[in-house]
Write a protein that holds these residues in place. Structure first.
Motif, mmCIF file in Angstrom:
data_model
loop_
_atom_site.group_PDB
_atom_site.id
_atom_site.type_symbol
_atom_site.label_atom_id
_atom_site.label_comp_id
_atom_site.label_asym_id
_atom_site.label_seq_id
_atom_site.Cartn_x
_atom_site.Cartn_y
_atom_site.Cartn_z
ATOM 1 N N HIS A 83 14.658 35.194 -32.473
ATOM 2 C CA HIS A 83 15.194 33.350 -32.307
ATOM 3 C C HIS A 83 14.061 32.463 -32.397
ATOM 4 C CE1 HIS A 83 18.146 30.485 -30.928
ATOM 5 N NE2 HIS A 83 17.084 30.408 -29.541
ATOM 6 N N HIS A 84 13.183 32.464 -31.465
ATOM 7 C CA HIS A 84 11.717 32.383 -30.764
ATOM 8 C C HIS A 84 11.539 31.955 -32.969
ATOM 9 C CE1 HIS A 84 8.262 30.996 -29.532
ATOM 10 N NE2 HIS A 84 6.966 31.305 -30.085
ATOM 11 N N GLN A 85 11.051 32.527 -33.794
ATOM 12 C CA GLN A 85 10.564 32.432 -35.101
ATOM 13 C C GLN A 85 11.437 31.794 -36.047
ATOM 14 O OE1 GLN A 85 9.813 37.034 -34.897
ATOM 15 N NE2 GLN A 85 8.083 35.812 -36.589
ATOM 16 N N ILE A 86 12.811 31.891 -35.452
ATOM 17 C CA ILE A 86 13.677 30.817 -36.556
ATOM 18 C C ILE A 86 13.615 30.092 -36.331
ATOM 19 C CG2 ILE A 86 16.060 30.836 -37.121
ATOM 20 C CD1 ILE A 86 15.881 33.992 -36.990
ATOM 21 N N LEU A 152 2.924 36.520 -43.677
ATOM 22 C CA LEU A 152 3.208 36.790 -43.292
ATOM 23 C C LEU A 152 4.100 37.524 -42.696
ATOM 24 C CD1 LEU A 152 2.443 40.671 -43.359
ATOM 25 C CD2 LEU A 152 1.187 40.533 -41.619
ATOM 26 N N GLN A 153 4.630 37.109 -41.202
ATOM 27 C CA GLN A 153 5.797 36.215 -40.670
ATOM 28 C C GLN A 153 6.586 36.189 -42.121
ATOM 29 O OE1 GLN A 153 6.245 33.849 -36.907
ATOM 30 N NE2 GLN A 153 4.039 33.547 -37.415
ATOM 31 N N ARG A 154 6.886 34.973 -42.565
ATOM 32 C CA ARG A 154 7.999 34.519 -43.736
ATOM 33 C C ARG A 154 7.916 35.942 -44.018
ATOM 34 N NH1 ARG A 154 6.635 30.114 -47.946
ATOM 35 N NH2 ARG A 154 5.564 32.009 -49.333
ATOM 36 N N SER A 155 7.418 36.351 -44.613
ATOM 37 C CA SER A 155 7.948 37.324 -45.678
ATOM 38 C C SER A 155 8.614 38.636 -44.920
ATOM 39 C CB SER A 155 6.630 38.419 -46.878
ATOM 40 O OG SER A 155 5.999 38.971 -45.863
ATOM 41 N N GLU A 156 8.271 38.796 -44.028
ATOM 42 C CA GLU A 156 8.750 40.102 -43.029
ATOM 43 C C GLU A 156 10.795 39.744 -43.004
ATOM 44 O OE1 GLU A 156 11.237 41.380 -39.619
ATOM 45 O OE2 GLU A 156 10.211 39.395 -39.708
ATOM 46 N N SER A 157 11.015 38.255 -43.531
ATOM 47 C CA SER A 157 12.824 37.774 -42.743
ATOM 48 C C SER A 157 13.542 37.197 -43.852
ATOM 49 C CB SER A 157 12.742 37.810 -41.614
ATOM 50 O OG SER A 157 14.744 37.412 -41.111
ATOM 51 N N ILE A 158 14.118 37.111 -44.435
ATOM 52 C CA ILE A 158 14.491 35.894 -45.316
ATOM 53 C C ILE A 158 14.848 34.660 -44.193
ATOM 54 C CG2 ILE A 158 16.747 36.380 -45.381
ATOM 55 C CD1 ILE A 158 15.279 34.954 -48.096
ATOM 56 N N ASP A 159 15.024 34.973 -42.735
ATOM 57 C CA ASP A 159 16.359 33.614 -42.048
ATOM 58 C C ASP A 159 14.477 33.152 -41.614
ATOM 59 O OD1 ASP A 159 18.054 34.792 -41.742
ATOM 60 O OD2 ASP A 159 17.535 35.941 -40.178
ATOM 61 N N PHE A 160 13.669 33.042 -42.225
ATOM 62 C CA PHE A 160 11.610 32.855 -41.586
ATOM 63 C C PHE A 160 11.656 31.666 -42.868
ATOM 64 C CE2 PHE A 160 10.855 36.320 -38.926
ATOM 65 C CZ PHE A 160 11.907 36.251 -38.598
ATOM 66 N N ASP A 161 12.499 31.593 -44.225
ATOM 67 C CA ASP A 161 12.610 30.981 -44.814
ATOM 68 C C ASP A 161 13.576 30.479 -46.078
ATOM 69 O OD1 ASP A 161 11.510 29.771 -47.421
ATOM 70 O OD2 ASP A 161 10.547 32.037 -48.520
ATOM 71 N N PRO A 162 13.755 29.392 -44.630
ATOM 72 C CA PRO A 162 15.563 28.520 -45.258
ATOM 73 C C PRO A 162 15.242 27.789 -46.165
ATOM 74 C CG PRO A 162 14.117 27.482 -42.794
ATOM 75 C CD PRO A 162 13.321 28.635 -43.748
ATOM 76 N N SER A 163 14.497 27.796 -47.293
ATOM 77 C CA SER A 163 14.504 27.062 -48.590
ATOM 78 C C SER A 163 14.877 28.024 -49.722
ATOM 79 C CB SER A 163 12.706 26.434 -48.931
ATOM 80 O OG SER A 163 13.293 25.636 -49.956
ATOM 81 N N LEU A 164 13.858 29.594 -49.770
ATOM 82 C CA LEU A 164 14.685 30.743 -50.164
ATOM 83 C C LEU A 164 15.722 31.065 -50.397
ATOM 84 C CD1 LEU A 164 13.771 32.183 -52.248
ATOM 85 C CD2 LEU A 164 12.728 33.950 -50.588
ATOM 86 N N LEU A 215 -2.766 37.421 -53.163
ATOM 87 C CA LEU A 215 -2.862 37.888 -51.557
ATOM 88 C C LEU A 215 -2.101 38.497 -51.429
ATOM 89 C CD1 LEU A 215 -3.892 33.759 -50.425
ATOM 90 C CD2 LEU A 215 -5.701 35.363 -51.040
ATOM 91 N N PRO A 216 -2.328 39.924 -51.700
ATOM 92 C CA PRO A 216 -0.966 40.954 -50.979
ATOM 93 C C PRO A 216 -0.929 41.522 -49.594
ATOM 94 C CG PRO A 216 -3.546 41.920 -52.076
ATOM 95 C CD PRO A 216 -3.336 40.016 -52.317
ATOM 96 N N GLU A 217 -1.952 40.927 -48.615
ATOM 97 C CA GLU A 217 -1.936 41.151 -47.421
ATOM 98 C C GLU A 217 -1.027 40.143 -46.884
ATOM 99 O OE1 GLU A 217 -5.569 38.370 -47.500
ATOM 100 O OE2 GLU A 217 -4.357 39.123 -48.829
ATOM 101 N N ASN A 218 -0.064 38.839 -47.242
ATOM 102 C CA ASN A 218 0.757 38.306 -46.811
ATOM 103 C C ASN A 218 1.853 39.387 -47.142
ATOM 104 O OD1 ASN A 218 -0.686 36.855 -45.872
ATOM 105 N ND2 ASN A 218 -0.949 35.256 -48.087
ATOM 106 N N ASP A 219 2.420 39.745 -47.971
ATOM 107 C CA ASP A 219 3.104 40.429 -48.198
ATOM 108 C C ASP A 219 3.454 42.012 -47.438
ATOM 109 O OD1 ASP A 219 5.635 43.015 -49.732
ATOM 110 O OD2 ASP A 219 4.282 43.198 -51.709
#
Length: 258
Positions: A83-86, A152-164, A215-219
């Motif tokens: 919830h904090h991240q979203i 790295l956070q963004r790639s963990e959950s679709i909820d952290f990337d509203p546009s995608l 930048l694979p470390e972001n995946d």
């Protein structure tokens, strides 16, 4: 009630929205002010983040984010971290003080007018991708390091990337309805079905894929599923060379089936 208001943030009347914005800014800069998060996560803080020094609130929330998918993590604590991240993605005002300080030059020069944190992160990600492809240096190393944590956070959950999530909503319903947002499950599902998804969703995925290759470390999916192999065979490699290292060791018995 306040958590409910944060969930409905984009639909609030302006006066109420401003009040929610002000208090949320306070909890973003100092998570110890978030009563529900602290109550749910106190045992987890002791378990995973006992070494975080007092006063380093930004490091505390980062520590919790880093460990939220551990087996020992309490589900209520994980829900509050999510919830904090979203919530933090919903307004440019919710950028952490550390992020804003380290990327202030890039934000002012290239990302003015972005109304959400998610928009600022995407703007800086585009800038970083152009830097790599064109061998330019528009984004400083200090900002780049800060941005990597956000990506790295963004790639963990679709909820952290509203546009995608918005662009691929129908594709998610069609191909990935049985998947849950965390642990990169929906993102991996979309990638598995990228030849079947809509044109707009495919374009977004391809753009993300370019960034992940460079930048694979972001995946998140790659870094979590291959953590043991990376530790065993690629610990001395530069982070941008991790993918090449994994390819060289792809026939090792310990390599997971991706």
């Amino acid at each position: 009630e306040f958590k409910c208001l944060q969930k409905k943030y984009n639909k609030l009347e302006e006066q109420c929205k401003a009040a929610v914005r002000n208090f949320t800014q306070m909890t973003i800069s100092d998570p110890t002010l978030d009563f529900l998060l602290m109550k749910a996560c106190e045992p987890m803080i002791q378990l995973f983040c006992g070494n975080v020094e007092d006063g380093n609130e930004n490091y505390l929330i980062r520590c919790l984010i880093k460990h939220k998918n551990e087996q020992q993590m309490d589900f209520r604590c994980k829900a509050d971290i999510d919830h904090h991240q979203i919530t933090s993605m919903k307004d440019e005002a919710f950028l952490s003080q550390q992020f804003r300080k380290k990327c202030i030059q890039e934000i002012n020069e290239h990302c003015v007018g972005r109304k959400t944190k998610a928009g600022v992160v995407q703007c800086l990600a585009d800038l970083m991708l152009r830097d790599v492809l064109k061998k330019e240096n528009q984004i400083t190393e200090v900002c780049r390091d800060e941005l990597k944590f956000e990506l790295l956070q963004r790639s963990e959950s679709i909820d952290f990337d509203p546009s995608l999530a918005k662009t691929c909503r129908q594709d998610i319903q069609r191909f990935c309805s049985a998947r849950t947002p965390g642990n990169a499950e929906i993102l991996d599902c979309l990638k598995d079905n990228q030849n079947k998804v809509s044109t707009a969703c495919y374009a977004k995925l391809r753009k993300r894929e370019k960034l992940d290759v460079i930048l694979p470390e972001n995946d998140y999916s790659l870094m979590s599923k291959c953590a043991i192999i990376i530790q065993k065979f690629c610990s001395n490699e530069k982070k941008q060379n991790i993918l090449s290292c994994l390819r060289r060791n792809i026939n090792q018995d310990a390599m997971p089936n991706l």
